[in-house]
Design a protein around this motif. Sequence first.
Motif, PDB file in Angstrom:
ATOM      1  N   PRO A  34      30.626  -4.427 -29.443  1.00  0.00           N
ATOM      2  CA  PRO A  34      30.454  -5.254 -30.639  1.00  0.00           C
ATOM      3  C   PRO A  34      30.818  -4.462 -31.899  1.00  0.00           C
ATOM      4  O   PRO A  34      30.634  -3.240 -31.943  1.00  0.00           O
ATOM      5  CB  PRO A  34      28.963  -5.601 -30.624  1.00  0.00           C
ATOM      6  N   PRO A  35      31.331  -5.142 -32.930  1.00  0.00           N
ATOM      7  CA  PRO A  35      31.735  -4.438 -34.155  1.00  0.00           C
ATOM      8  C   PRO A  35      30.656  -3.532 -34.741  1.00  0.00           C
ATOM      9  O   PRO A  35      30.942  -2.415 -35.169  1.00  0.00           O
ATOM     10  CB  PRO A  35      32.080  -5.583 -35.110  1.00  0.00           C
ATOM     11  N   ARG A  36      29.412  -4.003 -34.764  1.00  0.00           N
ATOM     12  CA  ARG A  36      28.334  -3.188 -35.337  1.00  0.00           C
ATOM     13  C   ARG A  36      28.144  -1.897 -34.544  1.00  0.00           C
ATOM     14  O   ARG A  36      27.932  -0.817 -35.125  1.00  0.00           O
ATOM     15  CB  ARG A  36      27.031  -4.001 -35.372  1.00  0.00           C
ATOM     16  N   ALA A  37      28.220  -1.971 -33.225  1.00  0.00           N
ATOM     17  CA  ALA A  37      28.073  -0.774 -32.399  1.00  0.00           C
ATOM     18  C   ALA A  37      29.237   0.186 -32.630  1.00  0.00           C
ATOM     19  O   ALA A  37      29.046   1.409 -32.683  1.00  0.00           O
ATOM     20  CB  ALA A  37      27.979  -1.159 -30.926  1.00  0.00           C
ATOM     21  N   GLN A  38      30.438  -0.341 -32.764  1.00  0.00           N
ATOM     22  CA  GLN A  38      31.591   0.504 -33.053  1.00  0.00           C
ATOM     23  C   GLN A  38      31.382   1.270 -34.356  1.00  0.00           C
ATOM     24  O   GLN A  38      31.666   2.470 -34.445  1.00  0.00           O
ATOM     25  CB  GLN A  38      32.857  -0.341 -33.148  1.00  0.00           C
ATOM     26  N   GLU A  39      30.900   0.572 -35.373  1.00  0.00           N
ATOM     27  CA  GLU A  39      30.679   1.212 -36.671  1.00  0.00           C
ATOM     28  C   GLU A  39      29.629   2.319 -36.577  1.00  0.00           C
ATOM     29  O   GLU A  39      29.807   3.415 -37.127  1.00  0.00           O
ATOM     30  CB  GLU A  39      30.252   0.161 -37.689  1.00  0.00           C
ATOM     31  N   TRP A  46      26.195  -8.324 -25.386  1.00  0.00           N
ATOM     32  CA  TRP A  46      25.819  -6.914 -25.242  1.00  0.00           C
ATOM     33  C   TRP A  46      24.396  -6.700 -25.729  1.00  0.00           C
ATOM     34  O   TRP A  46      23.994  -7.236 -26.766  1.00  0.00           O
ATOM     35  CB  TRP A  46      26.743  -6.023 -26.067  1.00  0.00           C
ATOM     36  N   LYS A  47      23.655  -5.911 -24.991  1.00  0.00           N
ATOM     37  CA  LYS A  47      22.337  -5.435 -25.410  1.00  0.00           C
ATOM     38  C   LYS A  47      22.421  -3.920 -25.471  1.00  0.00           C
ATOM     39  O   LYS A  47      22.479  -3.244 -24.436  1.00  0.00           O
ATOM     40  CB  LYS A  47      21.270  -5.866 -24.402  1.00  0.00           C
ATOM     41  N   LEU A  48      22.470  -3.369 -26.687  1.00  0.00           N
ATOM     42  CA  LEU A  48      22.721  -1.943 -26.856  1.00  0.00           C
ATOM     43  C   LEU A  48      21.679  -1.302 -27.761  1.00  0.00           C
ATOM     44  O   LEU A  48      21.128  -1.938 -28.664  1.00  0.00           O
ATOM     45  CB  LEU A  48      24.110  -1.711 -27.475  1.00  0.00           C
ATOM     46  N   PHE A  49      21.468  -0.021 -27.519  1.00  0.00           N
ATOM     47  CA  PHE A  49      20.733   0.825 -28.443  1.00  0.00           C
ATOM     48  C   PHE A  49      21.704   1.905 -28.913  1.00  0.00           C
ATOM     49  O   PHE A  49      22.283   2.628 -28.093  1.00  0.00           O
ATOM     50  CB  PHE A  49      19.508   1.440 -27.777  1.00  0.00           C
TER      51      PHE A  49
END
Length: 204
Positions: A125-130, A189-192
């Motif tokens: 996801p874009p936020r995770a990439q950032e 996606w479920k990410l930390f």
Amino acid sequence: MTLGEGMLREEYWESIGPRTRQRLAELSGTAIEWLAGPDRSSGDGRAYAVTFGDAGLSIAEPRINTAHRPVYAISSFQFAPGSLRTVEVDHRPAPHASPSIGSNGATPPDLGLSGEARGVIGNLPPRAQELLQEPFGRGQKILRSKWYYEGYEHNLSTFMVFLAGAKDVTAATGSKVVPVGHTDATAHWKLFCYRATVARRIGR
């Protein structure tokens, strides 16, 4: 991302000696996530291992010592106490949502990563990439990077990627599901996402 046939990470982990595993645990602290897989450069099929915890990111890689015996070289990025921060990314787009390459539509920065690494990160996801790339967009060199995923094309039960530099370590861990009616572009996606300040380094 592609999925190949082979042993699972537990089998690779068990192939590494208990003393090496113990040393990784000592350096990394309370475990958050870990990965293990075949080391393509070893020449003898031995595995590498990575442990990520609240105290550090530690890596064991197969080597041959001066007596021509197989050993493991351990390196670690030790975190400054209290510097580890976490952001949860729960990405659930609609089935026909327009894909994006970043929340602001900008092209991701060139951080010197391989095409394969950029491809893996580009699936997130874009936020995770950032969050993963932000510390390295201002000239900090990425010294180590690695990723691991396990599961099926429509359901990755285990996912981890990390980027490590002289000052910062970032990592993302979690899972991915492609619900019925969705494509990989609209996967959930479920990410930390983690970031920590490097206080000192052990090894290379």
